[in-house]
Design a protein around this motif. Structure first.
Motif, PDB file in Angstrom:
ATOM      1  N   VAL A 141       0.862  -1.171   0.000  1.00 55.35           N
ATOM      2  CA  VAL A 141       0.000   0.000   0.000  1.00 55.35           C
ATOM      3  C   VAL A 141       0.901   1.223   0.000  1.00 55.35           C
ATOM      4  O   VAL A 141       1.833   1.319   0.771  1.00 55.35           O
ATOM      5  N   SER A 142       0.662   2.150  -0.896  1.00 58.31           N
ATOM      6  CA  SER A 142       1.484   3.344  -0.949  1.00 58.31           C
ATOM      7  C   SER A 142       0.677   4.516  -0.414  1.00 58.31           C
ATOM      8  O   SER A 142      -0.069   4.363   0.528  1.00 58.31           O
ATOM      9  N   LEU A 143       0.803   5.663  -1.016  1.00 57.36           N
ATOM     10  CA  LEU A 143       0.090   6.831  -0.531  1.00 57.36           C
ATOM     11  C   LEU A 143      -1.360   6.839  -0.991  1.00 57.36           C
ATOM     12  O   LEU A 143      -1.982   7.876  -1.058  1.00 57.36           O
ATOM     13  N   VAL A 161      -0.753  -5.929   8.107  1.00 57.09           N
ATOM     14  CA  VAL A 161      -0.024  -7.021   8.731  1.00 57.09           C
ATOM     15  C   VAL A 161       1.320  -7.184   8.044  1.00 57.09           C
ATOM     16  O   VAL A 161       1.390  -7.407   6.839  1.00 57.09           O
ATOM     17  N   VAL A 162       2.374  -7.010   8.818  1.00 56.64           N
ATOM     18  CA  VAL A 162       3.735  -7.251   8.346  1.00 56.64           C
ATOM     19  C   VAL A 162       4.356  -8.179   9.394  1.00 56.64           C
ATOM     20  O   VAL A 162       3.732  -9.162   9.747  1.00 56.64           O
ATOM     21  N   ASN A 163       5.520  -7.870   9.922  1.00 56.63           N
ATOM     22  CA  ASN A 163       6.071  -8.697  10.996  1.00 56.63           C
ATOM     23  C   ASN A 163       5.486  -8.283  12.347  1.00 56.63           C
ATOM     24  O   ASN A 163       5.929  -8.735  13.387  1.00 56.63           O
ATOM     25  N   PHE A 176       0.534   3.410  14.605  1.00 58.39           N
ATOM     26  CA  PHE A 176       1.276   2.714  15.648  1.00 58.39           C
ATOM     27  C   PHE A 176       1.320   1.237  15.323  1.00 58.39           C
ATOM     28  O   PHE A 176       0.614   0.778  14.425  1.00 58.39           O
ATOM     29  N   HIS A 177       2.169   0.498  16.020  1.00 62.34           N
ATOM     30  CA  HIS A 177       2.186  -0.946  15.790  1.00 62.34           C
ATOM     31  C   HIS A 177       2.179  -1.699  17.102  1.00 62.34           C
ATOM     32  O   HIS A 177       2.487  -1.178  18.159  1.00 62.34           O
ATOM     33  N   LYS A 178       1.768  -2.960  16.965  1.00 69.37           N
ATOM     34  CA  LYS A 178       1.661  -3.889  18.078  1.00 69.37           C
ATOM     35  C   LYS A 178       2.143  -5.242  17.577  1.00 69.37           C
ATOM     36  O   LYS A 178       1.891  -5.610  16.440  1.00 69.37           O
TER      37      LYS A 178
END
Length: 119
Positions: free
Chosen positions: A21-23, A68-70, A90-92
């Motif tokens: 996904v880009s801008l 969803v990435v790492n 943010f990430h979790k």
């Protein structure tokens, strides 16, 4: 030579189909914010306030999208009162034991109609 050209074309098609996904707008993929998203957002409220130099009387998640990435990246449109919004990323972590929420970025000076985009 034909085989090499065919492989190149297949790779181009594959690369195009799996572009990150880009801008582009995330608004069409967004969902109404849940209680869980609000709870995660609350964990980083003081960091978000520090980032924009304000203290919020109102801090309500309205829409969100996940990537969803790492880990799980959250993009959240947040209502902060007076017809003003911010966008928070943010990430979790994935693990249940990994409840750490890490602020990545904040975009301020947003309005209700400003689209939530990848940033």
């Amino acid at each position: 030579m034909q085989m090499a050209r065919l492989v190149f074309i297949v790779l181009l098609i594959f690369a195009e189909a799996f572009q990150p996904v880009s801008l582009q707008s995330l608004e069409s993929m967004s969902q109404p914010a849940t209680e869980e998203v609000q709870e995660l957002l609350n964990k980083i409220q003081s960091e978000v306030e520090e980032s924009v130099g304000l203290e919020f009387d109102v801090y309500v998640a309205k829409l969100y999208i996940t990537q969803v990435v790492n880990r799980i990246n959250y993009f959240v449109k947040v209502y902060i009162g007076n017809d003003e919004y911010i966008h928070v990323k943010f990430h979790k972590g994935f693990q249940m034991t990994d409840s750490m929420v890490t602020l990545i970025a904040v975009q301020d000076n947003k309005r209700k109609d400003d689209e939530l985009i990848y940033f």
